[in-house]
Scaffold this motif. Sequence first.
Motif, PDB file in Angstrom:
ATOM      1  N   THR A 109       0.830  -1.211   0.000  1.00 58.83           N
ATOM      2  CA  THR A 109       0.000   0.000   0.000  1.00 58.83           C
ATOM      3  C   THR A 109       0.860   1.256   0.000  1.00 58.83           C
ATOM      4  O   THR A 109       0.548   2.239  -0.691  1.00 58.83           O
ATOM      5  CB  THR A 109      -0.929  -0.006   1.227  1.00 58.83           C
ATOM      6  N   GLN A 110       1.941   1.214   0.761  1.00 62.40           N
ATOM      7  CA  GLN A 110       2.832   2.379   0.836  1.00 62.40           C
ATOM      8  C   GLN A 110       3.381   2.750  -0.531  1.00 62.40           C
ATOM      9  O   GLN A 110       3.319   3.912  -0.953  1.00 62.40           O
ATOM     10  CB  GLN A 110       3.986   2.080   1.797  1.00 62.40           C
ATOM     11  N   THR A 115       0.755   3.862  -3.148  1.00 61.32           N
ATOM     12  CA  THR A 115       0.407   5.271  -2.921  1.00 61.32           C
ATOM     13  C   THR A 115       1.461   6.188  -3.517  1.00 61.32           C
ATOM     14  O   THR A 115       1.133   7.212  -4.140  1.00 61.32           O
ATOM     15  CB  THR A 115       0.264   5.540  -1.414  1.00 61.32           C
ATOM     16  N   TYR A 116       2.726   5.819  -3.362  1.00 61.02           N
ATOM     17  CA  TYR A 116       3.792   6.644  -3.946  1.00 61.02           C
ATOM     18  C   TYR A 116       3.649   6.721  -5.459  1.00 61.02           C
ATOM     19  O   TYR A 116       3.759   7.804  -6.052  1.00 61.02           O
ATOM     20  CB  TYR A 116       5.164   6.070  -3.589  1.00 61.02           C
ATOM     21  N   CYS A 121       8.188  12.263  -0.612  1.00 60.52           N
ATOM     22  CA  CYS A 121       7.096  11.331  -0.921  1.00 60.52           C
ATOM     23  C   CYS A 121       7.464   9.882  -0.625  1.00 60.52           C
ATOM     24  O   CYS A 121       6.576   9.052  -0.413  1.00 60.52           O
ATOM     25  CB  CYS A 121       6.677  11.473  -2.387  1.00 60.52           C
ATOM     26  N   SER A 158       6.167   9.214   9.347  1.00 63.53           N
ATOM     27  CA  SER A 158       4.718   9.320   9.475  1.00 63.53           C
ATOM     28  C   SER A 158       4.148  10.443   8.617  1.00 63.53           C
ATOM     29  O   SER A 158       2.996  10.372   8.179  1.00 63.53           O
ATOM     30  CB  SER A 158       4.330   9.528  10.942  1.00 63.53           C
ATOM     31  N   ASN A 165       4.983  11.196   5.671  1.00 62.60           N
ATOM     32  CA  ASN A 165       5.365  10.864   4.298  1.00 62.60           C
ATOM     33  C   ASN A 165       4.512  11.654   3.306  1.00 62.60           C
ATOM     34  O   ASN A 165       3.288  11.728   3.410  1.00 62.60           O
ATOM     35  CB  ASN A 165       5.175   9.358   4.096  1.00 62.60           C
ATOM     36  N   SER A 198       3.663  11.261   0.099  1.00 61.26           N
ATOM     37  CA  SER A 198       2.662  10.580  -0.720  1.00 61.26           C
ATOM     38  C   SER A 198       1.420  10.230   0.094  1.00 61.26           C
ATOM     39  O   SER A 198       0.296  10.334  -0.408  1.00 61.26           O
ATOM     40  CB  SER A 198       3.277   9.314  -1.333  1.00 61.26           C
ATOM     41  N   GLN A 199       1.604   9.857   1.370  1.00 60.25           N
ATOM     42  CA  GLN A 199       0.456   9.545   2.216  1.00 60.25           C
ATOM     43  C   GLN A 199      -0.381  10.789   2.487  1.00 60.25           C
ATOM     44  O   GLN A 199      -1.616  10.749   2.430  1.00 60.25           O
ATOM     45  CB  GLN A 199       0.940   8.936   3.541  1.00 60.25           C
ATOM     46  N   TYR A 249      -2.157  11.898  -0.748  1.00 62.26           N
ATOM     47  CA  TYR A 249      -3.226  10.966  -1.110  1.00 62.26           C
ATOM     48  C   TYR A 249      -4.443  11.155  -0.208  1.00 62.26           C
ATOM     49  O   TYR A 249      -5.579  11.200  -0.690  1.00 62.26           O
ATOM     50  CB  TYR A 249      -2.722   9.525  -1.014  1.00 62.26           C
ATOM     51  N   ARG A 250      -4.218  11.265   1.100  1.00 65.65           N
ATOM     52  CA  ARG A 250      -5.344  11.380   2.027  1.00 65.65           C
ATOM     53  C   ARG A 250      -6.092  12.700   1.881  1.00 65.65           C
ATOM     54  O   ARG A 250      -7.317  12.742   1.989  1.00 65.65           O
ATOM     55  CB  ARG A 250      -4.846  11.231   3.470  1.00 65.65           C
TER      56      ARG A 250
END
Length: 208
Positions: free
Chosen positions: A87-88, A91-92, A127, A132, A134, A136-137, A140-141
Amino acid sequence: MFSIFTKIKERVEAFLNEKNFFTDCLNKIEEKTGIRKRYLAAGAVSVTGAYLLFGYGASLLCNLIGFVYPAYFSIKAIESPGKEDDTQWLTYWVIYGFFSIGEFFSDIFLYWFPFYYICKCLFLLWCMAPVSWNGSQILYRHAVRPFFLKHEVKVDGMVNDLSGKAMSAAENVTREVLQTLVRNRTIGPAMPEAKQLTSSTPTEPTVD
């Protein structure tokens, strides 16, 4: 803040202790020079940063940084039994794709921006950073996910419509190609017979 740097240091140390092409090169240089590989890696990072600032071909180097390291750990994530790292890195790659599309249309202007490639490299490193916060996270959120959930039904409809049109066009092209091949095969054998008839026709005698 100290815990963040500690985590990054641990991740770097773990990477340097792994067996791969980069660490093998560092180990060989360490054996010949006596310089510890952590300092060699720090020197390589410093040279890379300076090259991104002043060197020729900084765009290629920046793209390699944003692709090679994530691609390597994406392969490791695929081969690992857990799904969290999958998932990490998925997402990147989503953020990387959106960034690449935006850069395609704005590169002609951003190219002249001072220190653009070093800023781009820092953004990509943010990214992919193992922290925590990060990049990209976060993106994305707060940006990609809300937009996707809001327009998911419309996007699905467009994708299905385009897929149907693409399949229909492919079927039409395939049908036309097959019909052309059958037509040529039907006409093809008649050509030698026509030539044979022409050659076998007696010629009229000429009168002087």
